[in-house]
Design an enzyme around this catalytic site. Structure first.
Site, mmCIF file in Angstrom:
data_model
loop_
_atom_site.group_PDB
_atom_site.id
_atom_site.type_symbol
_atom_site.label_atom_id
_atom_site.label_comp_id
_atom_site.label_asym_id
_atom_site.label_seq_id
_atom_site.Cartn_x
_atom_site.Cartn_y
_atom_site.Cartn_z
ATOM 1 N N GLY A 78 40.937 40.364 65.161
ATOM 2 C CA GLY A 78 41.722 39.149 65.009
ATOM 3 C C GLY A 78 42.613 39.211 63.785
ATOM 4 O O GLY A 78 42.994 40.283 63.308
ATOM 5 N N HIS A 79 42.911 38.032 63.246
ATOM 6 C CA HIS A 79 43.846 37.913 62.122
ATOM 7 C C HIS A 79 43.350 38.668 60.893
ATOM 8 O O HIS A 79 44.125 39.276 60.172
ATOM 9 C CB HIS A 79 44.035 36.432 61.800
ATOM 10 C CG HIS A 79 45.060 36.148 60.757
ATOM 11 N ND1 HIS A 79 46.402 36.340 60.952
ATOM 12 C CD2 HIS A 79 44.932 35.681 59.477
ATOM 13 C CE1 HIS A 79 47.075 35.996 59.864
ATOM 14 N NE2 HIS A 79 46.201 35.604 58.947
ATOM 15 N N PHE A 80 42.031 38.620 60.656
ATOM 16 C CA PHE A 80 41.442 39.284 59.490
ATOM 17 C C PHE A 80 40.886 40.638 59.915
ATOM 18 O O PHE A 80 39.694 40.918 59.797
ATOM 19 C CB PHE A 80 40.360 38.402 58.873
ATOM 20 C CG PHE A 80 40.883 37.088 58.355
ATOM 21 C CD1 PHE A 80 41.436 36.992 57.083
ATOM 22 C CD2 PHE A 80 40.838 35.950 59.146
ATOM 23 C CE1 PHE A 80 41.931 35.778 56.608
ATOM 24 C CE2 PHE A 80 41.332 34.739 58.677
ATOM 25 C CZ PHE A 80 41.879 34.649 57.405
#
Length: 325
Positions: free
Chosen positions: A291-293
């Site tokens: 995901g984003h991280f």
């Protein structure tokens, strides 16, 4: 038989090309502070200063703490340095009612930081808020940039859904109590834990260390600390307006680029990664099952790709240590 041997040779070459780079023992990470324009500025530093430098720029809602796993994986190969922005982590948090927090202000602070620690040549790693800080830094110091590593750091409208675009415009133009309440909600425990870290981990919350959000929430404990981040959300629209400038910078300067993107990111979608190739046709682009991280989920994979990318640039003579160090 000759054809068979040739095939084996080709397969072996392909396998060797795909193999990860050799690991190296990490060096000690040091936790330092330096005065930058009157503000105590915290940073993490590891690796030999005789090696090429990689400057890590963090995103929201974190700080250099987001790179706690990545730094040791890189430090046996490179000199790695990761500062906390003004208002983030262990760097000073100036009162946001005295002067608004903007991305231009953060970039000026990081530019002054590079001067204070003596960095005259570096590669940039940018994630999330690291893109608007990083692109402004590139514009301030174009001669210092050697290479670019982009991780879920948007610079194209392609990377924003219509809903996300509306959110940033509303944050910028609408100062009504309802909008401010929504923005402040993003700095709450619910906003940080469930709307940031655990939002897009595909049902595997155990991939994300609770240390991440506990650290960030300590940096968002006061109303002033929260307001600083709200002001950055309000300022984010200026980044979208600057996208054409950033894209022109890439076209003009053609920095070697590695684009690593967690493909499950609903905030900065994967099309934003592929868009970099419009201006950087030679960019290496990799969509990661994250995901984003992404660095919280796959630090080893990301480190392997960075070491391979930077190692190739070294071999080609495009990457060198800072001559002033």
């Amino acid at each position: 038989m000759r054809l068979f041997l040739l095939l084996l040779t080709l397969l072996a070459s392909a396998s060797a090309a795909a193999a990860p780079p050799p690991a190296a023992w990490p060096s000690k990470t040091f936790y330092r502070s330096i005065d930058v324009d009157g503000h105590r500025t915290f940073y993490r530093e590891a690796g030999e200063r005789s090696r090429p430098t990689l400057l890590l720029l963090h995103g929201y809602p974190s700080s250099s703490h987001t790179y706690r796993e990545l730094i040791p994986l890189l430090s046996g190969h490179y000199h790695v340095i990761a500062p906390d922005y003004l208002g983030s982590g262990l760097t000073d948090h100036p009162d946001p009612t005295d002067e608004n927090y903007t991305f231009q202000r953060l970039a000026r602070h990081i530019a002054a930081f590079t001067d204070a620690v003596g960095l005259q040549r570096y590669s940039l790693y940018m994630q999330d808020f690291g893109a608007p800080v990083g692109f402004r830094l590139m514009q301030l110091q174009p001669e210092r940039l050697q290479a670019l590593v982009v991780q879920n750091a948007n610079a194209y409208l392609d990377g924003l859904t219509p809903a996300r675009l509306r959110f940033f415009e509303q944050a910028h133009r609408d100062a009504s109590p309802g909008t401010l309440l929504q923005l402040h909600g993003l700095t709450s425990a619910e906003g940080v834990i469930n709307l940031q870290y655990l939002r897009d981990v595909n049902g595997h919350p155990e991939k994300i260390s609770p240390d991440a959000w506990q650290h960030d929430l300590r940096g968002l404990a006061s109303q002033a600390q929260q307001l600083a981040q709200v002001q950055l959300f309000q300022d984010y629209w200026t980044n979208i307006e600057a996208y054409p400038e950033w894209q022109a910078f890439l076209r003009t300067h053609q920095p070697p680029a590695l684009v690593l993107w967690g493909k499950h990111d609903p905030a900065f979608i994967a099309a934003g990664a592929l868009a970099y190739r419009r201006d950087l046709p030679d960019a290496d682009i990799s969509l990661i099952d994250a995901g984003h991280f992404a660095v919280e989920e796959h630090a080893v994979l990301i480190a392997q790709q960075i070491v391979t990318f930077l190692g190739r640039l070294e071999q080609q003579g495009q990457l060198a240590p800072d001559s002033t160090q």
